[in-house]
Design a protein around this motif. Structure first.
Motif, PDB file in Angstrom:
ATOM      1  N   THR A  36      17.890 -17.208 -15.990  1.00  0.00           N
ATOM      2  CA  THR A  36      18.087 -18.660 -15.864  1.00  0.00           C
ATOM      3  C   THR A  36      17.489 -19.372 -17.073  1.00  0.00           C
ATOM      4  OG1 THR A  36      17.888 -18.474 -13.468  1.00  0.00           O
ATOM      5  CG2 THR A  36      17.518 -20.660 -14.404  1.00  0.00           C
ATOM      6  N   LYS A  37      18.268 -20.290 -17.661  1.00  0.00           N
ATOM      7  CA  LYS A  37      17.766 -21.011 -18.834  1.00  0.00           C
ATOM      8  C   LYS A  37      16.934 -22.215 -18.398  1.00  0.00           C
ATOM      9  CE  LYS A  37      21.908 -20.348 -21.472  1.00  0.00           C
ATOM     10  NZ  LYS A  37      22.931 -21.156 -22.122  1.00  0.00           N
ATOM     11  N   LEU A  38      15.724 -22.311 -18.949  1.00  0.00           N
ATOM     12  CA  LEU A  38      14.780 -23.365 -18.560  1.00  0.00           C
ATOM     13  C   LEU A  38      14.569 -24.357 -19.699  1.00  0.00           C
ATOM     14  CD1 LEU A  38      12.494 -24.537 -16.682  1.00  0.00           C
ATOM     15  CD2 LEU A  38      10.965 -22.849 -17.717  1.00  0.00           C
ATOM     16  N   TYR A  39      14.584 -25.642 -19.347  1.00  0.00           N
ATOM     17  CA  TYR A  39      14.309 -26.719 -20.314  1.00  0.00           C
ATOM     18  C   TYR A  39      13.016 -27.407 -19.902  1.00  0.00           C
ATOM     19  CZ  TYR A  39      15.577 -30.421 -23.654  1.00  0.00           C
ATOM     20  OH  TYR A  39      15.618 -31.288 -24.734  1.00  0.00           O
ATOM     21  N   LEU A  40      12.154 -27.700 -20.877  1.00  0.00           N
ATOM     22  CA  LEU A  40      10.875 -28.348 -20.581  1.00  0.00           C
ATOM     23  C   LEU A  40      10.868 -29.763 -21.134  1.00  0.00           C
ATOM     24  CD1 LEU A  40       8.466 -25.433 -21.656  1.00  0.00           C
ATOM     25  CD2 LEU A  40       9.424 -25.880 -19.371  1.00  0.00           C
ATOM     26  N   LEU A  41      10.666 -30.735 -20.245  1.00  0.00           N
ATOM     27  CA  LEU A  41      10.655 -32.131 -20.664  1.00  0.00           C
ATOM     28  C   LEU A  41       9.340 -32.780 -20.247  1.00  0.00           C
ATOM     29  CD1 LEU A  41      12.071 -34.748 -21.661  1.00  0.00           C
ATOM     30  CD2 LEU A  41      12.998 -35.004 -19.341  1.00  0.00           C
ATOM     31  N   ALA A 101      20.950 -25.921 -19.905  1.00  0.00           N
ATOM     32  CA  ALA A 101      19.817 -25.647 -19.006  1.00  0.00           C
ATOM     33  C   ALA A 101      20.269 -25.549 -17.552  1.00  0.00           C
ATOM     34  CB  ALA A 101      18.782 -26.760 -19.133  1.00  0.00           C
ATOM     35  N   GLU A 102      19.736 -24.536 -16.860  1.00  0.00           N
ATOM     36  CA  GLU A 102      20.002 -24.401 -15.419  1.00  0.00           C
ATOM     37  C   GLU A 102      18.797 -24.832 -14.605  1.00  0.00           C
ATOM     38  OE1 GLU A 102      20.823 -20.488 -16.864  1.00  0.00           O
ATOM     39  OE2 GLU A 102      22.492 -20.344 -15.470  1.00  0.00           O
ATOM     40  N   ALA A 103      17.626 -24.785 -15.228  1.00  0.00           N
ATOM     41  CA  ALA A 103      16.411 -25.260 -14.579  1.00  0.00           C
ATOM     42  C   ALA A 103      15.723 -26.233 -15.531  1.00  0.00           C
ATOM     43  CB  ALA A 103      15.482 -24.098 -14.257  1.00  0.00           C
ATOM     44  N   LEU A 163      23.669 -34.524 -15.075  1.00  0.00           N
ATOM     45  CA  LEU A 163      23.263 -33.202 -15.571  1.00  0.00           C
ATOM     46  C   LEU A 163      24.302 -32.167 -15.165  1.00  0.00           C
ATOM     47  CD1 LEU A 163      19.464 -33.542 -14.779  1.00  0.00           C
ATOM     48  CD2 LEU A 163      20.500 -33.473 -17.057  1.00  0.00           C
ATOM     49  N   LYS A 164      24.938 -31.580 -16.168  1.00  0.00           N
ATOM     50  CA  LYS A 164      26.120 -30.751 -15.885  1.00  0.00           C
ATOM     51  C   LYS A 164      25.787 -29.342 -15.436  1.00  0.00           C
ATOM     52  CE  LYS A 164      29.369 -33.319 -18.694  1.00  0.00           C
ATOM     53  NZ  LYS A 164      28.580 -34.198 -19.589  1.00  0.00           N
ATOM     54  N   THR A 165      24.736 -28.760 -16.021  1.00  0.00           N
ATOM     55  CA  THR A 165      24.478 -27.341 -15.717  1.00  0.00           C
ATOM     56  C   THR A 165      23.209 -27.111 -14.909  1.00  0.00           C
ATOM     57  OG1 THR A 165      23.474 -27.223 -17.903  1.00  0.00           O
ATOM     58  CG2 THR A 165      25.725 -26.400 -17.704  1.00  0.00           C
ATOM     59  N   VAL A 166      22.370 -28.157 -14.797  1.00  0.00           N
ATOM     60  CA  VAL A 166      21.075 -27.992 -14.105  1.00  0.00           C
ATOM     61  C   VAL A 166      21.292 -27.809 -12.601  1.00  0.00           C
ATOM     62  CG1 VAL A 166      18.907 -29.164 -13.506  1.00  0.00           C
ATOM     63  CG2 VAL A 166      19.791 -29.294 -15.842  1.00  0.00           C
TER      64      VAL A 166
END
Ligand code: UDP
Length: 246
Positions: free
Chosen positions: A101-106, A152-154, A175-178
């Motif tokens: 799972t691809k994770l994005y940190l904001l 990003a998926e997460a 959000l399209k893929t989250v």
């Protein structure tokens, strides 16, 4: 099962169950929202009905502090355990690594998310971090664009409350893929190591709040909400209910 604690519907789960519920959100068809209120935030929710509704609209609500667990006990609706946001996030990292799972940190100050990403990859080998951004942006549109472009998926949204909850509610539809996004307050500072967690013995004795107070005395105003929240729970117990519970 959700338990209404002074108006907030907490999921009564232990850590293992919370992580399983988090993983289920990844298989869903919409961006599932996870919120992690502690007593300070829960106290604010008692006084602000819009914020309360925002929190209650989340898919998963985890009790991030011993104050919430104590209030639940006072109200005779004991929660299985405290599920600290940062511990939930740490456990989810292994799930993400296993699933790819691809994770994005904001969130947090510039540089912190990148430092947190490095530490996270050490904790969960194979973890894919597809992007990072600090939490001090003026315009939200480019942030959403960047998250979408990353696939990003997460998404960990670490902007502090109530900013992060408002951000998640406002943008879930774009959000399209989250599939899983979690509001995690100062967790990126915790991962990066810029803000240290209490020693294990203090966590065990449920004294993490005291450690934070010693480290950051300016938090005293905010932290007084914890005893106020516990008093509200006692009042509700004596009255046999509160205006927030049904
Ligand atoms: N923060 C941010 N953007 C803002 C305000 C705050 O990214 O506009 C970050 C801040 O740098 C910190 C986190 O949000 O990392 C809030 O941390 P705090 O411990 O205050 O959060 P809590 O979990 O107690 O709400």
């Amino acid at each position: 099962m959700k338990w209404n604690i002074l108006g907030l519907r907490f999921d009564n789960l232990n850590m293992e169950e919370a992580v399983a519920a988090g993983e289920q959100l990844l298989d869903g068809d919409h961006p599932g929202v996870v919120v992690t209120p502690n007593a300070e935030i829960a106290y604010e929710a008692c006084r602000d009905s819009a914020f309360r509704e925002l929190l209650n609209s989340a898919d998963l609500m985890l009790p991030d502090g011993s104050g919430v667990v104590l209030a639940a006990k006072i109200l005779k609706k004991p929660l299985k355990s405290k599920v600290a946001g940062i511990d939930f996030a740490t456990n989810m990292l292994s799930v993400f690594a296993r699933r790819g799972t691809k994770l994005y940190l904001l969130g947090s100050k510039p540089g912190i998310a990148e430092a947190a990403a490095e530490k996270m990859k050490q904790k969960a080998p194979g973890l894919q971090i597809c992007g990072t951004a600090d939490g001090y942006f003026k315009d939200e549109a480019p942030v959403i664009e960047a998250i979408n472009a990353s696939g990003a998926e997460a998404l960990f949204v670490c902007l502090g409350a109530p900013k992060q909850e408002k951000f998640m509610a406002a943008h879930a539809g774009e959000l399209k893929t989250v599939r899983l996004m979690a509001g995690l307050g100062g967790s990126l500072d915790g991962f990066a190591g810029t803000v240290k967690r209490a020693p294990k013995w203090m966590i065990r004795l449920q004294l993490e709040w005291l450690y934070r107070l010693i480290k950051e005395p300016r938090r005293i105003g905010r932290m007084m909400r914890l005893p106020k929240y516990v008093i509200l729970a006692w009042k509700a117990r004596i009255k046999g209910g509160s205006k927030w519970e049904s």
